[in-house]
Design an enzyme around this catalytic site. Structure first.
Site: not given
Length: 269
Positions: A45, A116, A154
Protein backbone atom coordinates in the site's frame (compact mmCIF):
# COMPACT_ATOMS: atom_id res chain seq x y z
CA UNK A 1 8.79 -24.57 -11.90
CA UNK A 2 5.80 -26.73 -12.84
CA UNK A 3 3.87 -26.00 -16.03
CA UNK A 4 0.76 -26.17 -13.83
CA UNK A 5 1.81 -23.44 -11.41
CA UNK A 6 2.23 -19.68 -11.42
CA UNK A 7 5.15 -18.09 -9.56
CA UNK A 8 3.98 -15.13 -7.46
CA UNK A 9 6.22 -12.75 -5.49
CA UNK A 10 5.56 -10.44 -2.57
CA UNK A 11 7.91 -7.45 -2.51
CA UNK A 12 8.49 -5.72 0.82
CA UNK A 13 9.86 -2.17 0.96
CA UNK A 14 9.28 1.13 2.71
CA UNK A 15 8.03 3.78 0.27
CA UNK A 16 9.26 7.35 0.76
CA UNK A 17 8.15 10.83 -0.27
CA UNK A 18 10.08 10.53 -3.56
CA UNK A 19 7.92 9.00 -6.28
CA UNK A 20 10.98 8.65 -8.52
CA UNK A 21 13.00 6.84 -5.85
CA UNK A 22 10.07 4.52 -5.16
CA UNK A 23 9.82 3.60 -8.84
CA UNK A 24 13.56 2.96 -8.98
CA UNK A 25 13.38 0.54 -6.07
CA UNK A 26 10.25 -1.10 -7.49
CA UNK A 27 12.15 -1.66 -10.73
CA UNK A 28 15.01 -3.34 -8.84
CA UNK A 29 12.67 -5.58 -6.85
CA UNK A 30 10.67 -6.58 -9.93
CA UNK A 31 13.97 -7.51 -11.54
CA UNK A 32 14.85 -9.62 -8.49
CA UNK A 33 11.45 -11.33 -8.56
CA UNK A 34 11.74 -11.96 -12.30
CA UNK A 35 15.17 -13.54 -11.86
CA UNK A 36 13.56 -15.95 -9.39
CA UNK A 37 10.91 -16.94 -11.93
CA UNK A 38 7.94 -14.84 -10.78
CA UNK A 39 5.21 -13.81 -13.21
CA UNK A 40 3.24 -11.67 -10.74
CA UNK A 41 4.75 -9.38 -8.10
CA UNK A 42 2.83 -7.57 -5.36
CA UNK A 43 4.01 -4.35 -3.68
CA UNK A 44 2.66 -2.61 -0.55
CA UNK A 45 0.00 0.00 0.00
CA UNK A 46 1.14 3.60 -0.66
CA UNK A 47 3.98 2.41 -2.93
CA UNK A 48 3.88 5.66 -4.93
CA UNK A 49 4.23 8.06 -2.01
CA UNK A 50 4.28 7.80 1.78
CA UNK A 51 4.91 10.12 4.72
CA UNK A 52 4.38 9.59 8.42
CA UNK A 53 2.40 11.28 9.81
CA UNK A 54 0.07 12.10 6.92
CA UNK A 55 -0.12 15.75 5.87
CA UNK A 56 -1.30 17.99 3.03
CA UNK A 57 1.46 16.66 0.79
CA UNK A 58 -0.63 13.56 0.08
CA UNK A 59 -3.08 15.48 -2.09
CA UNK A 60 -0.25 17.36 -3.83
CA UNK A 61 1.41 14.08 -4.78
CA UNK A 62 -1.72 12.16 -5.78
CA UNK A 63 -2.05 11.20 -9.44
CA UNK A 64 -4.68 9.93 -11.83
CA UNK A 65 -4.72 6.25 -12.73
CA UNK A 66 -3.12 7.11 -16.08
CA UNK A 67 -0.49 9.32 -14.40
CA UNK A 68 3.28 9.06 -14.34
CA UNK A 69 3.51 6.52 -11.50
CA UNK A 70 1.22 3.96 -13.12
CA UNK A 71 2.86 4.56 -16.49
CA UNK A 72 6.16 3.85 -14.76
CA UNK A 73 4.74 0.56 -13.45
CA UNK A 74 3.59 -0.35 -16.96
CA UNK A 75 7.08 0.30 -18.34
CA UNK A 76 8.61 -1.86 -15.61
CA UNK A 77 6.09 -4.63 -16.29
CA UNK A 78 6.96 -4.48 -19.99
CA UNK A 79 10.70 -4.54 -19.31
CA UNK A 80 10.47 -7.76 -17.30
CA UNK A 81 7.34 -9.28 -18.93
CA UNK A 82 5.62 -9.27 -15.55
CA UNK A 83 2.32 -8.42 -13.91
CA UNK A 84 2.96 -5.72 -11.30
CA UNK A 85 0.53 -4.83 -8.50
CA UNK A 86 1.14 -1.78 -6.29
CA UNK A 87 -0.62 0.82 -4.17
CA UNK A 88 -0.75 4.48 -5.13
CA UNK A 89 -2.25 7.79 -4.06
CA UNK A 90 -4.99 8.49 -6.58
CA UNK A 91 -6.54 11.95 -6.91
CA UNK A 92 -9.78 12.16 -4.97
CA UNK A 93 -13.11 13.66 -5.91
CA UNK A 94 -13.17 16.59 -3.47
CA UNK A 95 -9.64 17.84 -4.23
CA UNK A 96 -8.67 17.72 -0.55
CA UNK A 97 -8.48 14.02 0.12
CA UNK A 98 -6.99 11.19 -1.95
CA UNK A 99 -8.03 7.68 -2.83
CA UNK A 100 -6.02 4.76 -1.50
CA UNK A 101 -5.87 2.67 -4.67
CA UNK A 102 -4.17 -0.51 -5.81
CA UNK A 103 -3.58 -1.19 -9.51
CA UNK A 104 -2.55 -4.32 -11.39
CA UNK A 105 -0.71 -3.71 -14.66
CA UNK A 106 1.10 -5.54 -17.41
CA UNK A 107 2.78 -4.26 -20.56
CA UNK A 108 -0.62 -3.41 -22.07
CA UNK A 109 -1.70 -1.11 -19.22
CA UNK A 110 -4.05 -1.32 -16.23
CA UNK A 111 -5.78 -4.68 -15.78
CA UNK A 112 -7.61 -4.08 -12.50
CA UNK A 113 -7.92 -1.49 -9.76
CA UNK A 114 -9.17 -1.52 -6.19
CA UNK A 115 -10.00 1.46 -4.00
CA UNK A 116 -9.75 0.79 -0.27
CA UNK A 117 -13.24 0.26 1.15
CA UNK A 118 -12.70 0.46 4.92
CA UNK A 119 -10.52 3.32 6.12
CA UNK A 120 -8.16 2.93 9.05
CA UNK A 121 -10.03 4.90 11.70
CA UNK A 122 -8.78 2.62 14.45
CA UNK A 123 -5.91 2.13 16.89
CA UNK A 124 -5.67 5.90 17.31
CA UNK A 125 -5.45 6.64 13.57
CA UNK A 126 -7.81 8.66 11.33
CA UNK A 127 -7.18 7.70 7.71
CA UNK A 128 -10.54 9.17 6.70
CA UNK A 129 -9.21 12.67 7.44
CA UNK A 130 -6.97 12.26 4.39
CA UNK A 131 -8.52 9.51 2.27
CA UNK A 132 -11.88 8.92 0.56
CA UNK A 133 -13.41 5.46 0.85
CA UNK A 134 -13.82 3.48 -2.35
CA UNK A 135 -17.19 2.94 -3.97
CA UNK A 136 -19.04 -0.34 -3.55
CA UNK A 137 -18.46 -1.66 -7.06
CA UNK A 138 -18.07 -5.18 -8.47
CA UNK A 139 -14.55 -6.55 -7.93
CA UNK A 140 -12.08 -6.25 -10.80
CA UNK A 141 -9.90 -9.31 -11.41
CA UNK A 142 -7.22 -10.46 -13.84
CA UNK A 143 -5.95 -13.85 -14.94
CA UNK A 144 -2.43 -15.24 -15.25
CA UNK A 145 -1.64 -18.83 -16.20
CA UNK A 146 -5.06 -20.19 -15.23
CA UNK A 147 -5.29 -18.41 -11.87
CA UNK A 148 -7.67 -15.50 -11.23
CA UNK A 149 -6.30 -12.69 -9.05
CA UNK A 150 -8.27 -10.14 -7.01
CA UNK A 151 -7.10 -7.12 -5.01
CA UNK A 152 -7.53 -5.93 -1.41
CA UNK A 153 -5.97 -3.22 0.77
CA UNK A 154 -4.69 -3.46 4.34
CA UNK A 155 -7.50 -2.68 6.83
CA UNK A 156 -10.05 -4.41 4.55
CA UNK A 157 -8.38 -7.63 5.73
CA UNK A 158 -10.22 -7.25 9.06
CA UNK A 159 -13.61 -7.50 7.28
CA UNK A 160 -14.19 -11.12 6.23
CA UNK A 161 -17.04 -10.20 3.90
CA UNK A 162 -14.55 -8.43 1.59
CA UNK A 163 -12.63 -11.64 1.09
CA UNK A 164 -15.88 -13.54 0.58
CA UNK A 165 -16.96 -11.11 -2.15
CA UNK A 166 -13.64 -11.66 -3.92
CA UNK A 167 -14.06 -15.42 -3.65
CA UNK A 168 -17.56 -15.07 -5.13
CA UNK A 169 -16.02 -13.07 -7.99
CA UNK A 170 -13.99 -16.16 -8.89
CA UNK A 171 -10.68 -15.28 -7.23
CA UNK A 172 -8.13 -18.04 -6.74
CA UNK A 173 -5.64 -15.59 -5.23
CA UNK A 174 -6.23 -12.45 -3.15
CA UNK A 175 -3.40 -9.92 -3.31
CA UNK A 176 -3.31 -7.70 -0.21
CA UNK A 177 -1.30 -4.46 -0.44
CA UNK A 178 -0.72 -3.18 3.09
CA UNK A 179 0.94 -0.76 5.47
CA UNK A 180 0.15 -2.79 8.57
CA UNK A 181 1.18 -0.45 11.36
CA UNK A 182 3.20 -1.92 14.23
CA UNK A 183 1.70 -2.10 17.71
CA UNK A 184 0.63 -4.44 20.47
CA UNK A 185 -0.37 -7.82 19.00
CA UNK A 186 -0.34 -6.37 15.47
CA UNK A 187 2.00 -9.05 14.08
CA UNK A 188 -0.28 -11.69 15.58
CA UNK A 189 -3.34 -10.06 13.99
CA UNK A 190 -1.56 -9.82 10.62
CA UNK A 191 -0.60 -13.47 10.49
CA UNK A 192 -3.91 -14.69 11.90
CA UNK A 193 -6.11 -12.66 9.56
CA UNK A 194 -4.14 -13.55 6.43
CA UNK A 195 -4.39 -17.21 7.39
CA UNK A 196 -8.09 -16.95 8.23
CA UNK A 197 -8.96 -15.30 4.90
CA UNK A 198 -7.17 -18.13 3.07
CA UNK A 199 -8.80 -20.92 5.10
CA UNK A 200 -12.37 -19.61 5.12
CA UNK A 201 -12.35 -18.88 1.37
CA UNK A 202 -10.16 -21.85 0.39
CA UNK A 203 -7.87 -19.78 -1.80
CA UNK A 204 -4.34 -18.35 -1.85
CA UNK A 205 -3.62 -15.06 -0.06
CA UNK A 206 -0.48 -13.04 -0.81
CA UNK A 207 0.29 -9.91 1.21
CA UNK A 208 3.00 -7.24 0.95
CA UNK A 209 3.69 -4.88 3.85
CA UNK A 210 6.10 -2.07 4.73
CA UNK A 211 9.05 -3.25 6.85
CA UNK A 212 9.75 -1.92 10.35
CA UNK A 213 9.92 0.55 11.96
CA UNK A 214 6.47 1.58 10.67
CA UNK A 215 5.11 -1.70 9.33
CA UNK A 216 5.32 -5.16 10.83
CA UNK A 217 6.98 -6.61 7.73
CA UNK A 218 6.43 -10.36 7.39
CA UNK A 219 5.04 -10.17 3.87
CA UNK A 220 3.87 -13.66 2.99
CA UNK A 221 1.99 -16.06 0.77
CA UNK A 222 -0.50 -18.51 2.31
CA UNK A 223 -2.04 -21.51 0.57
CA UNK A 224 -5.75 -22.51 0.56
CA UNK A 225 -5.29 -24.61 3.68
CA UNK A 226 -3.69 -21.74 5.61
CA UNK A 227 -0.09 -22.89 5.30
CA UNK A 228 2.56 -20.20 4.85
CA UNK A 229 4.56 -21.17 1.76
CA UNK A 230 6.82 -18.11 1.34
CA UNK A 231 7.67 -15.04 3.41
CA UNK A 232 9.97 -12.08 3.95
CA UNK A 233 11.10 -11.19 7.46
CA UNK A 234 11.72 -7.53 8.29
CA UNK A 235 14.03 -6.55 5.44
CA UNK A 236 13.56 -5.08 1.97
CA UNK A 237 13.31 -8.15 -0.25
CA UNK A 238 11.04 -10.41 -2.28
CA UNK A 239 9.69 -13.89 -1.56
CA UNK A 240 8.45 -16.18 -4.33
CA UNK A 241 6.02 -19.11 -4.19
CA UNK A 242 4.79 -21.37 -6.96
CA UNK A 243 0.99 -21.52 -6.76
CA UNK A 244 -0.48 -24.75 -8.11
CA UNK A 245 -3.29 -24.01 -10.54
CA UNK A 246 -5.44 -26.92 -9.38
CA UNK A 247 -4.83 -26.42 -5.63
CA UNK A 248 -7.97 -24.35 -5.01
CA UNK A 249 -10.26 -26.87 -6.73
CA UNK A 250 -8.55 -29.77 -4.96
CA UNK A 251 -8.97 -28.19 -1.51
CA UNK A 252 -12.58 -27.26 -2.22
CA UNK A 253 -13.42 -30.86 -3.12
CA UNK A 254 -12.29 -31.93 0.34
CA UNK A 255 -13.60 -28.83 2.15
CA UNK A 256 -16.65 -27.50 0.23
CA UNK A 257 -17.41 -24.79 2.81
CA UNK A 258 -18.21 -22.15 0.17
CA UNK A 259 -20.76 -24.42 -1.50
CA UNK A 260 -22.35 -25.40 1.84
CA UNK A 261 -22.86 -21.89 3.28
CA UNK A 262 -26.38 -20.56 3.83
CA UNK A 263 -25.67 -16.83 3.79
CA UNK A 264 -24.54 -14.29 1.21
CA UNK A 265 -22.84 -10.91 1.55
CA UNK A 266 -24.82 -7.78 0.71
CA UNK A 267 -23.63 -4.13 0.74
CA UNK A 268 -24.54 -2.12 3.81
CA UNK A 269 -23.84 1.23 2.14
Amino acid sequence: MSADSVAVAVAQFGPTSSIEANLTLIDQLVGRASARGARVVLFPEYSSYFVDPFDESLARNAQDIDGAFVQGLVQIAARYDMHVVAGLLERGVDGQRVRNTVVAVDASGVLARYRKLHLYDAFGQRESDWVEAGELTPPETFEVGGLRFALMTCYDLRFPEVGRLLADAGADVILVAAEWVRGALKEHHWRTLLTARAIENTLFVAAADHPPPLGVGHSMIVDPQGVQIAAVGTTTDVAVAHLEVDAVARVRRVNPALALRRFRVEPRG
